[in-house]
Design a protein around this motif. Sequence first.
Motif, short mmCIF file in Angstrom:
data_model
loop_
_atom_site.label_atom_id
_atom_site.label_comp_id
_atom_site.label_asym_id
_atom_site.label_seq_id
_atom_site.Cartn_x
_atom_site.Cartn_y
_atom_site.Cartn_z
N ASN A 336 0.84 -1.20 0.00
CA ASN A 336 0.00 0.00 0.00
C ASN A 336 0.87 1.24 0.00
OD1 ASN A 336 -2.43 1.30 -0.13
ND2 ASN A 336 -3.11 0.74 1.92
N LEU A 337 0.35 2.31 -0.58
CA LEU A 337 1.05 3.59 -0.60
C LEU A 337 0.67 4.41 0.62
CD1 LEU A 337 0.71 4.65 -4.35
CD2 LEU A 337 2.27 3.02 -3.31
N ILE A 338 1.61 5.23 1.10
CA ILE A 338 1.38 6.07 2.27
C ILE A 338 1.26 7.54 1.86
CG2 ILE A 338 2.34 6.87 4.46
CD1 ILE A 338 3.83 4.20 4.66
N HIS A 339 2.20 8.02 1.06
CA HIS A 339 2.30 9.46 0.80
C HIS A 339 3.15 9.66 -0.44
CE1 HIS A 339 2.56 13.74 1.93
NE2 HIS A 339 3.84 13.68 1.61
N PHE A 340 3.01 10.85 -1.06
CA PHE A 340 3.91 11.20 -2.16
C PHE A 340 4.15 12.70 -2.17
CE2 PHE A 340 0.07 12.45 -4.32
CZ PHE A 340 0.47 13.37 -5.29
N ALA A 341 5.26 13.07 -2.79
CA ALA A 341 5.61 14.48 -2.98
C ALA A 341 6.23 14.63 -4.36
CB ALA A 341 6.60 14.95 -1.90
N TYR A 342 6.22 15.86 -4.87
CA TYR A 342 6.72 16.10 -6.23
C TYR A 342 7.71 17.25 -6.23
CZ TYR A 342 6.78 17.59 -11.13
OH TYR A 342 7.17 17.96 -12.39
N SER A 343 8.81 17.08 -6.99
CA SER A 343 9.80 18.12 -7.17
C SER A 343 9.72 18.62 -8.61
CB SER A 343 11.21 17.59 -6.89
OG SER A 343 12.20 18.51 -7.33
N ASP A 344 9.31 19.88 -8.77
CA ASP A 344 9.26 20.46 -10.11
C ASP A 344 10.67 20.67 -10.66
OD1 ASP A 344 7.73 21.98 -12.29
OD2 ASP A 344 9.13 23.52 -11.58
N LYS A 345 11.60 20.98 -9.79
CA LYS A 345 12.99 21.22 -10.22
C LYS A 345 13.60 19.97 -10.85
CE LYS A 345 16.20 21.52 -7.05
NZ LYS A 345 17.25 20.52 -7.38
N ASP A 346 13.41 18.82 -10.19
CA ASP A 346 14.00 17.57 -10.69
C ASP A 346 13.02 16.73 -11.49
OD1 ASP A 346 16.39 18.18 -9.37
OD2 ASP A 346 15.67 17.29 -7.50
N ASP A 347 11.74 17.16 -11.55
CA ASP A 347 10.70 16.40 -12.24
C ASP A 347 10.66 14.96 -11.72
OD1 ASP A 347 8.53 16.30 -13.97
OD2 ASP A 347 9.73 15.56 -15.65
N LEU A 348 10.62 14.84 -10.38
CA LEU A 348 10.63 13.54 -9.72
C LEU A 348 9.47 13.45 -8.72
CD1 LEU A 348 14.32 12.60 -8.78
CD2 LEU A 348 12.78 11.32 -10.27
N ILE A 349 8.94 12.24 -8.57
CA ILE A 349 7.93 11.96 -7.56
C ILE A 349 8.54 11.02 -6.52
CG2 ILE A 349 5.65 10.98 -7.11
CD1 ILE A 349 4.92 11.58 -10.01
N ALA A 350 8.42 11.38 -5.26
CA ALA A 350 8.88 10.52 -4.16
C ALA A 350 7.65 9.90 -3.49
CB ALA A 350 9.68 11.32 -3.13
N VAL A 351 7.65 8.58 -3.34
CA VAL A 351 6.52 7.86 -2.76
C VAL A 351 7.00 7.04 -1.58
CG1 VAL A 351 4.66 6.19 -3.17
CG2 VAL A 351 5.43 7.68 -5.03
N THR A 352 6.34 7.17 -0.42
CA THR A 352 6.60 6.25 0.68
C THR A 352 5.49 5.20 0.67
OG1 THR A 352 5.46 7.76 2.20
CG2 THR A 352 7.87 7.86 2.14
N SER A 353 5.87 3.96 0.97
CA SER A 353 4.92 2.86 0.82
C SER A 353 5.28 1.72 1.78
CB SER A 353 4.93 2.34 -0.62
OG SER A 353 6.23 1.85 -0.97
N ILE A 354 4.36 0.77 1.89
CA ILE A 354 4.58 -0.47 2.64
C ILE A 354 4.51 -1.62 1.64
CG2 ILE A 354 3.82 -1.95 4.53
CD1 ILE A 354 2.45 0.48 5.76
N HIS A 355 5.56 -2.45 1.60
CA HIS A 355 5.60 -3.56 0.65
C HIS A 355 5.08 -4.84 1.30
CE1 HIS A 355 8.57 -1.82 -2.54
NE2 HIS A 355 7.66 -0.94 -2.16
#
Length: 733
Positions: A336-355
């Motif tokens: 399940n996914l917990i949270h995400f954030a986005y960096s416009d500068k790096d065009d990257l999405i960071a996702v925290t999750s439970i595997h």
Amino acid sequence: MAQQYWVGDFFIDLSRNQITHNKQSQTIAPKALAVLTHLAENYGKVVSQDALLANVWQSTVVSPNTLQRSIAQLRKALGDDGKGQTYIKTHAKQGYSLECDVLWHEESDSTRPSKSQVHAAEDVHFREVTSGTETNRRPEISATTLILASIAVGIIMLGILAFQHLAPEQSSQLTFDKIRSITATDDKEFDATYSPDGKYIVFHRYLNKLCVNRLWAKNISTQEEILLTKDWGAYGSHSFSKDGKKIVFLATEACSEPVTQKSCFDLVGLDFEKALENPQQPSIMLQCKNSTVKRPTWLSNNNIALLQRNSNRWKLINYSISDNKSTDLLDLEDGNLIHFAYSDKDDLIAVTSIHNDGQHYIEMLKPDGRIVSSHQIERPQEIARFRPIYPSFSPRDNQLIFSTGRQLFTLSYDGKIDKINLPFADRIHQPEFHPDGKSLLMIKGPYDSDIVLFPLNETSETNAITQANQAKPATETSQTQPKQPQSYVSFERSNLGEDYAIFQPGGNLIAFWSERSGEEQLWVSHGNGPQQLTHFPMDTYIRGIDWAKDGKSLLVNANSILTQVHLDSTQESFPLEHPVVRLFQWDSISNSALLAVRIKGILKFVEYDLNNSKFREITDKNILWALKSEDGRLIYKDHMDQFWQTGPVEPQPIKVLDRQGGRAKSFVINNNKIYAINNENQLWSYDLNNDSFKVLGKVGDDVDYLTDINQTQILMTVQVSAKKEVVELSLRE
């Protein structure tokens, strides 16, 4: 096929699911090792994604994201960051190849191969090439060429080391040296961000204790506050478009015809430039009636990323405004996914999750869903084992930032956590950096709630309500309401939070949690001075307590771990495999508990046998609260505010309690009667034995919910204040 082989100087043992390097072994998922083995069998060749999926996941339908996660796990295990791609190389729109020597072993010797073994493997490979058994031929390299290449590599490495030694080292540690208030009012503010140009701070200001708010902006230069939204609404966190001209956020409202959920979610937009001139009414962009969505975030391609939940599982989706359709970016099949954030500068999405292993991970994605890296988060002792992590991007390269309450940490893309030293000790949340990376917005402020002990007979009405009115919904009995109590006397008052107060069986103590010592701890009192029973670590959160039947100990859910606490403060923890989200009830006689737990990230309502750590799943419904009556009947309330009780074959709804669920999640059972407070602030009871519903009286608007009841008194939690303000931390130069 051999069970052991070498990839460079990494020893692969399929019989143990291990990769060993320099005598250090790590266990890898079997499917990931199967991917590596198939690449090793086709060493030097490009293997398509379809071929890998068909070979490893035979007769199973999986998405390409599953393969990408396996590749990310392998790269981490092989020390490959995915950028240089030393071992596993990605071929765009083609597949993957293993770019390292492979030596197959038939025995279990895991020591590093000798030079003669490596040369023998190279000779075998060369014979395969020259005999035509490998389609991608490689030219023979002379010894002189190898010597010259080695010298060149050595010179380059010396140059790199010299540069690193002489160049000034950039510290990865963030240091803050001062803090200032942005919204120093008596109101409650949340979700503060900077505008993309850094000229404004936009935040949400709430109306008293109600869940309605408006969006405001503050001009950083002039300090002028500007109202952006015309009307009050249940608005969620917002996000700016890349050009800063528009804001997107969620507006939540009650569904007109609720089927799967009570609330519907509208994705709405606001013209920021127009709203700075006059408050605006948000325009609807998308409506969600049968799924929950949260955290809309504007991407640089003008699409919007959101977390979407169907049932109990979250996934990350990409909504195209122009096409009016969505696609999945990340959907864990067994987690399940917990949270995400986005960096416009790096065009990257960071996702925290439970595997599926129950561990927390950090994944870095491109906006098209391509996984750049996947790493397990390595927690220091300061962070509770099961604590969810909600990061945002930091101005430092390859680094995020998050708060656990009174502590602030950085999180690297490869899962490493470092603590940040702060100039204050207040609770802080929702860190968001300025575009220039020199300051940080956060939400600060205590929550002050009190426990009140109130005589049950003072809630009774002067004139009896007729039996006909008692059976009607709360909205139809408004003309016969009793007078509201004028004030309450707090039980063991402090200026911080207290909650979960419950009566001691057969005694005169009241147990509750309190923050009066700085952290949430378990306390008991008989009204003449409280006694602290626990000393949990910093940033502890308590989600449920219950007395033993003999009144000599309590079970407490602290930091998602169950601990039995005796009145002499001695403790015993129960090593459950799964994190406990909420403790509803404890039966100390059978030593079983009604719990909400997370299994592979999915919320489950279970009855847990604490003696043998076995559990029985009760229902797949989203349960808000559950208790067993004295005669053993299980009563629970679902996310639709419907009450259910166990039946001979299946659970039965308690229809008379429809719309009586109220704003609070909990209810109380005493002497086979259910007690709770509804949205009209009415305290009511329902007798399970004779199916009779009765309104007992009315409580004050400041009452959050009922926590316990006996024959003569009731315990309630009352909100005193919930001040939250936006503050700005300055980064030390």
